[in-house]
Design a protein around this motif. Structure first.
Motif, PDB file in Angstrom:
ATOM      1  N   ARG A 185       0.820  -1.255  -0.037  1.00  0.00           N
ATOM      2  CA  ARG A 185       0.071   0.010   0.003  1.00  0.00           C
ATOM      3  C   ARG A 185       0.731   1.318   0.012  1.00  0.00           C
ATOM      4  O   ARG A 185       0.278   2.453  -0.659  1.00  0.00           O
ATOM      5  N   ASP A 186       1.987   0.940   0.533  1.00  0.00           N
ATOM      6  CA  ASP A 186       2.878   2.359   0.360  1.00  0.00           C
ATOM      7  C   ASP A 186       3.401   2.423  -0.859  1.00  0.00           C
ATOM      8  O   ASP A 186       3.568   3.619  -1.249  1.00  0.00           O
ATOM      9  N   LEU A 187       3.751   1.194  -1.588  1.00  0.00           N
ATOM     10  CA  LEU A 187       4.100   1.377  -3.189  1.00  0.00           C
ATOM     11  C   LEU A 187       3.148   1.896  -3.981  1.00  0.00           C
ATOM     12  O   LEU A 187       3.430   2.783  -4.918  1.00  0.00           O
ATOM     13  N   ALA A 188       1.804   1.637  -3.602  1.00  0.00           N
ATOM     14  CA  ALA A 188       0.715   2.139  -4.322  1.00  0.00           C
ATOM     15  C   ALA A 188       0.649   3.743  -4.127  1.00  0.00           C
ATOM     16  O   ALA A 188       0.487   4.382  -5.075  1.00  0.00           O
ATOM     17  N   ALA A 189       0.634   4.080  -2.794  1.00  0.00           N
ATOM     18  CA  ALA A 189       0.424   5.309  -2.464  1.00  0.00           C
ATOM     19  C   ALA A 189       1.688   6.346  -3.240  1.00  0.00           C
ATOM     20  O   ALA A 189       1.451   7.438  -3.817  1.00  0.00           O
ATOM     21  N   TRP A 190       2.959   5.788  -3.053  1.00  0.00           N
ATOM     22  CA  TRP A 190       3.924   6.451  -3.546  1.00  0.00           C
ATOM     23  C   TRP A 190       3.796   6.538  -5.310  1.00  0.00           C
ATOM     24  O   TRP A 190       4.189   7.582  -5.844  1.00  0.00           O
ATOM     25  N   THR A 191       3.449   5.505  -5.938  1.00  0.00           N
ATOM     26  CA  THR A 191       3.554   5.403  -7.432  1.00  0.00           C
ATOM     27  C   THR A 191       2.212   6.301  -7.968  1.00  0.00           C
ATOM     28  O   THR A 191       2.380   7.139  -8.859  1.00  0.00           O
ATOM     29  N   LEU A 192       0.939   6.387  -7.195  1.00  0.00           N
ATOM     30  CA  LEU A 192       0.272   7.492  -7.508  1.00  0.00           C
ATOM     31  C   LEU A 192       0.649   9.039  -7.377  1.00  0.00           C
ATOM     32  O   LEU A 192       0.235   9.741  -8.254  1.00  0.00           O
ATOM     33  N   ASP A 193       1.216   9.159  -6.251  1.00  0.00           N
ATOM     34  CA  ASP A 193       1.829  10.496  -6.102  1.00  0.00           C
ATOM     35  C   ASP A 193       2.894  10.834  -7.128  1.00  0.00           C
ATOM     36  O   ASP A 193       2.866  11.900  -7.590  1.00  0.00           O
ATOM     37  N   ALA A 194       3.885   9.848  -7.486  1.00  0.00           N
ATOM     38  CA  ALA A 194       4.470   9.966  -8.557  1.00  0.00           C
ATOM     39  C   ALA A 194       4.025  10.359  -9.865  1.00  0.00           C
ATOM     40  O   ALA A 194       4.495  11.124 -10.747  1.00  0.00           O
ATOM     41  N   VAL A 195       2.895   9.594 -10.270  1.00  0.00           N
ATOM     42  CA  VAL A 195       2.223  10.112 -11.461  1.00  0.00           C
ATOM     43  C   VAL A 195       1.481  11.657 -11.315  1.00  0.00           C
ATOM     44  O   VAL A 195       1.849  12.430 -12.279  1.00  0.00           O
TER      45      VAL A 195
ATOM     46  N   ASN B 231      14.399   3.141  -6.730  1.00  0.00           N
ATOM     47  CA  ASN B 231      14.140   2.136  -5.888  1.00  0.00           C
ATOM     48  C   ASN B 231      13.060   2.316  -4.997  1.00  0.00           C
ATOM     49  O   ASN B 231      13.047   3.509  -4.232  1.00  0.00           O
ATOM     50  N   LEU B 232      12.138   1.569  -4.886  1.00  0.00           N
ATOM     51  CA  LEU B 232      11.025   1.473  -3.930  1.00  0.00           C
ATOM     52  C   LEU B 232      11.049   0.416  -3.076  1.00  0.00           C
ATOM     53  O   LEU B 232      10.558  -0.541  -3.268  1.00  0.00           O
ATOM     54  N   VAL B 233      11.459   0.860  -1.884  1.00  0.00           N
ATOM     55  CA  VAL B 233      11.601  -0.142  -0.799  1.00  0.00           C
ATOM     56  C   VAL B 233      11.870   0.879   0.444  1.00  0.00           C
ATOM     57  O   VAL B 233      12.038   2.018   0.356  1.00  0.00           O
ATOM     58  N   SER B 234      11.593   0.171   1.854  1.00  0.00           N
ATOM     59  CA  SER B 234      12.016   0.816   3.006  1.00  0.00           C
ATOM     60  C   SER B 234      13.278   1.297   2.894  1.00  0.00           C
ATOM     61  O   SER B 234      14.283   0.607   2.298  1.00  0.00           O
TER      62      SER B 234
ATOM     63  N   VAL C 269      17.778   4.223  -1.029  1.00  0.00           N
ATOM     64  CA  VAL C 269      16.353   4.793  -1.369  1.00  0.00           C
ATOM     65  C   VAL C 269      16.192   6.439  -1.293  1.00  0.00           C
ATOM     66  O   VAL C 269      15.220   6.712  -0.968  1.00  0.00           O
ATOM     67  N   THR C 270      17.236   7.027  -1.050  1.00  0.00           N
ATOM     68  CA  THR C 270      17.343   8.254  -1.050  1.00  0.00           C
ATOM     69  C   THR C 270      16.365   9.020  -2.114  1.00  0.00           C
ATOM     70  O   THR C 270      15.787  10.050  -1.548  1.00  0.00           O
ATOM     71  N   LYS C 271      16.156   8.594  -3.165  1.00  0.00           N
ATOM     72  CA  LYS C 271      15.731   9.499  -4.384  1.00  0.00           C
ATOM     73  C   LYS C 271      14.165   9.333  -3.880  1.00  0.00           C
ATOM     74  O   LYS C 271      13.499  10.362  -4.158  1.00  0.00           O
ATOM     75  N   ALA C 272      13.642   8.033  -3.746  1.00  0.00           N
ATOM     76  CA  ALA C 272      12.277   7.699  -3.503  1.00  0.00           C
ATOM     77  C   ALA C 272      11.675   8.467  -2.088  1.00  0.00           C
ATOM     78  O   ALA C 272      10.816   9.220  -1.836  1.00  0.00           O
ATOM     79  N   LEU C 273      12.824   8.692  -1.153  1.00  0.00           N
ATOM     80  CA  LEU C 273      12.130   9.295   0.232  1.00  0.00           C
ATOM     81  C   LEU C 273      12.299  10.786  -0.256  1.00  0.00           C
ATOM     82  O   LEU C 273      11.233  11.448   0.365  1.00  0.00           O
ATOM     83  N   ALA C 274      13.051  11.226  -0.965  1.00  0.00           N
ATOM     84  CA  ALA C 274      13.082  12.651  -1.288  1.00  0.00           C
ATOM     85  C   ALA C 274      11.782  13.086  -2.151  1.00  0.00           C
ATOM     86  O   ALA C 274      11.591  14.318  -2.049  1.00  0.00           O
ATOM     87  N   THR C 275      10.969  12.141  -2.829  1.00  0.00           N
ATOM     88  CA  THR C 275       9.914  12.326  -3.557  1.00  0.00           C
ATOM     89  C   THR C 275       8.555  12.071  -2.666  1.00  0.00           C
ATOM     90  O   THR C 275       7.628  11.792  -3.377  1.00  0.00           O
ATOM     91  N   GLY C 276       8.744  11.688  -1.415  1.00  0.00           N
ATOM     92  CA  GLY C 276       7.580  11.547  -0.642  1.00  0.00           C
ATOM     93  C   GLY C 276       7.452  10.113  -0.038  1.00  0.00           C
ATOM     94  O   GLY C 276       6.336   9.727   0.474  1.00  0.00           O
ATOM     95  N   LEU C 277       8.198   9.082  -0.348  1.00  0.00           N
ATOM     96  CA  LEU C 277       7.907   7.947   0.087  1.00  0.00           C
ATOM     97  C   LEU C 277       7.577   7.720   1.677  1.00  0.00           C
ATOM     98  O   LEU C 277       8.597   8.481   2.238  1.00  0.00           O
ATOM     99  N   ARG C 278       6.890   7.335   1.994  1.00  0.00           N
ATOM    100  CA  ARG C 278       6.557   7.152   3.593  1.00  0.00           C
ATOM    101  C   ARG C 278       6.232   5.417   3.899  1.00  0.00           C
ATOM    102  O   ARG C 278       5.601   4.934   3.044  1.00  0.00           O
TER     103      ARG C 278
END
Length: 330
Positions: A191-201, A210-213, A274-283
């Motif tokens: 669900r965190d993958l899903a939320a980040w993916t939609l935010d990215a869109v 890289n999408l992982v904790s 995962v610095t890049k994903a965290l910088a774009t809002g991954l929670r």
């Protein structure tokens, strides 16, 4: 937002579909009809691998398409070409398996990747995912988003890793616990993958992520403690060293899901940057929430998780575990 899901009825696709519906997006699900899609979507049936199989998608425009395909890259190529000009972004759910092995600890999206081709048919998993990436880039360029997921856990899991641990811990008794207890784990809740993916869109992101904790989001001890707490089990965890487990011929990852002993495999799977994903809002939610919600879902489907036919069944046979615990002098 208008979203086209290729798939959308199982695990990752289902989580993204649910999340998009929750945001009020207009979701079209294109699938083979083997599983019921969630209420509220426009469902189109077809087999993308068949001759003219994409025909149901001949009309329509979407802001983004999400593709979770993990077999022949040529199938991604054909879909991307077919949709080009009618879709804003092509989101390909890839894998950190695309990196050339061994990746070593702490490598980011610039690390070397395996060879692949958008025109490939059936090839090994890593090459399939890389070929899929190249297919998306070929048709969509900078508008292709490559979601390089790591280990994915959470409700609807059809690989059997977390469901196996939950079921095993719930059965209680003496449980083989692969050490060390503080071994860091890196994974992503679906669900965190899903939320980040939609935010990215919405952010119009492209390229690889890289999408992982973050590494060490939990530990092996933390995971098993959450399983015991969630299931209300009084299981006795018998911690064993990697050396003892390997000497007994027990396979990491397959027989003891999620676990990899310290070394190259562990660095590759559980130590990614995962610095890049965290910088774009991954929670990333806590392991306790992932475990609890997976258990709730597992019970809602009668305690037996669905199993993808193209993946081996995960877990340790009870007799193998019993022999190890009896013979190792613990």
């Amino acid at each position: 937002m208008r979203l086209l899901m290729l798939g959308g009825t199982e695990f990752v696709g289902r989580a993204i579909t649910d999340a998009a519906l929750a945001r009020g997006w207009d979701v079209t699900v294109f699938h083979r009809g083997r599983h019921e899609p969630p209420d509220g979507v426009t469902a189109l049936h077809g087999d993308r691998t068949a001759q003219d199989g994409l025909a149901p998608l001949a009309d329509g425009e979407w802001d983004a398409v999400v593709d979770t395909w993990s077999a022949a890259p040529s199938v991604v190529r054909d879909a991307a070409r077919f949709l080009k000009g009618r879709v804003g972004r092509y989101v390909y759910i890839s894998s950190r398996s695309v990196y050339a092995y061994p990746t070593g600890a702490g490598l980011d999206e610039t690390a070397d990747v395996v060879e692949g081709s958008k025109d490939d048919g059936q090839v090994p998993y890593a090459e399939s995912k890389r070929g899929g990436e190249l297919a998306a880039i070929d048709a969509f360029g900078d508008s292709a988003l490559l979601v390089r997921a790591g280990l994915i856990l959470g409700p609807y899991e059809n690989i059997g890793r977390l469901p196996w641990w939950l079921t095993r811990v719930a059965r209680a008794g003496r449980v083989l616990a692969p050490g060390p207890r503080d071994l860091p784990l890196q994974y992503i809740d679906v669900r965190d993958l899903a939320a980040w993916t939609l935010d990215a869109v919405e952010q119009r992101l492209g390229g690889p992520y890289n999408l992982v904790s973050p590494p060490g989001h939990t530990t092996m001890g933390g995971l098993l403690a959450a399983c015991a707490s969630t299931t209300g089990s009084d299981a006795e965890f018998v911690w064993a060293s990697p050396e003892e487990i390997l000497k007994a011929g027990i396979e990491p990852w397959t027989q003891l899901p999620i676990w990899l002993p310290p070394g190259e495999d562990h660095d590759t799977m559980h130590q990614g940057d995962v610095t890049k994903a965290l910088a774009t809002g991954l929670r990333c939610r806590p392991i306790e929430e992932t475990v609890e919600d997976t258990w709730t879902w597992l019970r809602s489907v009668g305690g037996q998780a669905p199993q993808r036919p193209d993946r081996p069944v995960a877990g340790l046979a009870p007799e193998t575990e019993a022999a190890f615990l009896g013979d190792s002098g613990h």
